[in-house]
Write a protein that holds these residues in place. Structure first.
Motif: not given
Length: 116
Positions: A47-71
């Motif tokens: 699985k790569g990064p996951k995103a959810k999108v909301g909003g209306h008209d020309n504006d969007v709200d994003l919610a991202l879920d991701l993993a990073l390299h350690y450290p």
């Protein structure tokens, strides 16, 4: 080449040409792709990064879920993700990113452990 293709056509006035709607699924894919290209992010298994999108008209709200390299410098990488995703979404879709919530759900080592 067909002669019909060489004839310039008159374009209708912009208001009469119709509309273009870019679905949230497309915005989601653009955001996921852009987030996955930022140095410091990684895939959590398949699985790569996951995103959810909301909003209306020309504006969007994003919610991202991701993993990073350690450290990883979490704040720096997340800042780069915010910048890259906003830039790509606005450039490709023409939508304005109104807000973005980023969740780092995993810190994964670059090399898998030898013993499990």
């Amino acid at each position: 080449m067909s002669p019909a293709l060489d004839v310039p056509r008159e374009l209708a006035e912009p208001a009469e040409r119709g509309t273009l709607t870019i679905g949230h699924a497309v915005v989601r894919k653009v955001a996921q792709h852009a987030a996955g290209r930022v140095p410091g992010t990684t895939r959590d298994g398949k699985k790569g990064p996951k995103a959810k999108v909301g909003g209306h008209d020309n504006d969007v709200d994003l919610a991202l879920d991701l993993a990073l390299h350690y450290p990883a410098a979490v704040r720096a990488v997340v800042g780069d993700v915010r910048e890259k995703v906003t830039e790509e979404v606005e450039l490709i879709t023409g939508y304005r990113v109104r807000s973005m919530a980023v969740t780092v759900s995993a810190l994964l080592p670059a090399v898998a452990p030898r013993v499990r």
